[in-house]
Design a protein around this motif. Structure first.
Motif, PDB file in Angstrom:
ATOM      1  N   LEU A 355      -2.623   0.466   7.506  1.00  0.00           N
ATOM      2  CA  LEU A 355      -1.418   0.191   6.726  1.00  0.00           C
ATOM      3  C   LEU A 355      -0.237  -0.054   7.639  1.00  0.00           C
ATOM      4  N   GLY A 361       1.342   0.621   1.020  1.00  0.00           N
ATOM      5  CA  GLY A 361       0.114   0.960   0.306  1.00  0.00           C
ATOM      6  C   GLY A 361       0.373   1.294  -1.136  1.00  0.00           C
ATOM      7  N   ARG A 364       1.053  -1.906  -3.335  1.00  0.00           N
ATOM      8  CA  ARG A 364       0.165  -3.009  -3.014  1.00  0.00           C
ATOM      9  C   ARG A 364      -0.549  -3.627  -4.224  1.00  0.00           C
ATOM     10  N   THR A 387      -4.960   5.884  -0.519  1.00  0.00           N
ATOM     11  CA  THR A 387      -4.282   5.689   0.764  1.00  0.00           C
ATOM     12  C   THR A 387      -4.189   7.023   1.500  1.00  0.00           C
ATOM     13  N   TRP A 392      -5.643   2.174   4.063  1.00  0.00           N
ATOM     14  CA  TRP A 392      -5.796   1.736   2.672  1.00  0.00           C
ATOM     15  C   TRP A 392      -7.289   1.616   2.407  1.00  0.00           C
TER      16      TRP A 392
END
Length: 402
Positions: A355, A361, A364, A387, A392
């Motif tokens: 990440l 994260g 996302r 995460t 991730w």
């Protein structure tokens, strides 16, 4: 105001509304008809009399029974016994109103109310016959009233069952349309959005290579490397565009399939564009991730060629979306991992990458990952996103035996 015509479905009233309107219309027509028939056959009715008020009340209850069935049944439960005490015996024609209201209650799926009010009407009908009927007439009359109530109850139940069947059919149709829209949205994302993103990225890379043009240098090897890089970027753009065009054409061909040709085809497969083999997809996606500057660690356990076709297609799309997210969001300072494990009754996958930040994260998930979840869930599978401080992780599990 826009001149664009609205879709036909926007002008079509909801099934529940249409069926309610049918009940309301039927009640109004029957109530008005009963009033006219009762007045026409009542020779000595005083328009200002209490008897006519009761007649009008029973007919009004029928007229409103399509809209307010329980309220109408309650009003009629009070009015009906009083009609029999009026001097105008011909007003007793209004007794047919009890049968109509029972029909309306059952049509509206009010079974308990229909049973309670139906029993109330029947008991009053029998009670009111006692003073003027012999035992045999009372028994005969009781059977007649019971038979009539049962016959009308059957009519109401049939109408109610048809109402329920129509609602279930409409709900199923709407669900199928919703599933089709989701499937089309997923395919459009996997073709247009994905391919366009790749072409934009390669075009940006080509632009950077052009900016580093070695035109001013006499180093032939540097010029050859530059030309090779630009050529590779342009070739990737062209190939991606051709593949996207082929996928769109395949999707349009599927959408043009007639209903008779599509009959028997599961909704989960009807809008699935044929894909290349899963092994080839894995190789292509691993190469794509590596070319973006990431180090890729890939492990495949088991034989992916034994997977069912629908699972293979869904997993290929999931791998593609997961790798696309790596290319767009992953930190280049950490390796990316792709793992596929084919088991006896399921296939599992894990996609791990670094990440840029923990916040990235959390923010996302978009349409692509939503479509990824929908694909897996359609086949009875699951997708988990998680995460850590620096990673991730996407975990996928799809059953292969259903």
């Amino acid at each position: 105001m826009s001149d664009t015509p609205r879709p036909r479905s926007m002008w079509r009233p909801h099934l529940r509304t249409r069926q309610r309107d049918m009940r309301v219309g039927a009640g109004l027509i029957l109530g008005a008809g009963l009033l006219v028939l009762s007045v026409a056959t009542s020779q000595n009715v005083d328009w200002g009399s209490f008897g006519f008020a009761l007649l009008f009340g029973s007919c009004a209850a029928v007229a409103l029974s399509g809209m307010f069935p329980r309220t109408s049944a309650t009003v009629l439960a009070v009015v009906y016994p009083l009609v029999w005490f009026t001097p105008e015996r011909t007003l007793q024609l209004a007794s047919i109103s009890i049968f109509i209201v029972v029909v309306m209650l059952l049509w509206n799926r009010e079974h308990l109310a229909a049973a309670i009010f139906g029993l109330w009407y029947y008991l009053w009908s029998v009670i009111l016959m006692i003073p003027t009927s012999s035992t045999s007439e009372l028994v005969t009359g009781g059977f007649v009233w019971a038979g009539l109530l049962a016959a009308f109850a059957v009519v109401g139940e049939l109408l109610g069952r048809q109402y329920t069947a129509n609602e279930q059919l409409e709900a199923r149709r709407r669900k199928e349309l919703a599933d089709q829209r989701l499937a089309i949205a997923r395919e459009l994302h996997d073709t247009v959005v994905y391919s366009t993103t790749i072409m934009v990225m390669r075009a940006e890379a080509a632009k950077l290579n052009v900016a580093r043009s070695p035109c001013a240098t006499t180093d032939d090897s540097q010029a050859e490397d530059w030309a090779a890089n630009v050529s590779e970027d342009l070739e990737s753009i062209a190939n991606t565009g051709r593949r996207a065009t082929a996928d769109l054409r395949a999707m349009l061909a599927v959408l043009r399939v007639s209903e008779s040709d599509a009959a028997g085809t599961p909704e989960t497969e009807r809008f699935t564009i044929p894909q290349t083999s899963l092994r080839q997809v894995l190789r292509e996606q691993a190469d794509k991730v590596e070319k973006s500057g990431l180090t890729v660690q890939m492990a495949v356990e088991g034989d992916v060629t034994t997977l069912p076709e629908d699972v293979t297609s869904a997993l290929a799309m999931i791998v593609t979306e997961a790798c696309s997210n790596m290319v767009k969001h992953a930190s280049r300072s950490a390796p990316a991992t792709i793992m596929i494990d084919v088991q006896d009754d399921a296939v599992e996958g894990a996609f791990v990458n670094g990440l840029v930040s923990a916040r990235a994260g959390r923010e996302r998930q978009g349409y692509g990952l939503t479509g990824l979840q929908e694909r897996a869930e359609t086949l009875g599978g699951t997708v988990d996103f998680s995460t850590t401080e620096s990673r991730w992780i996407i975990r996928v599990s799809i059953p292969t035996k259903r």
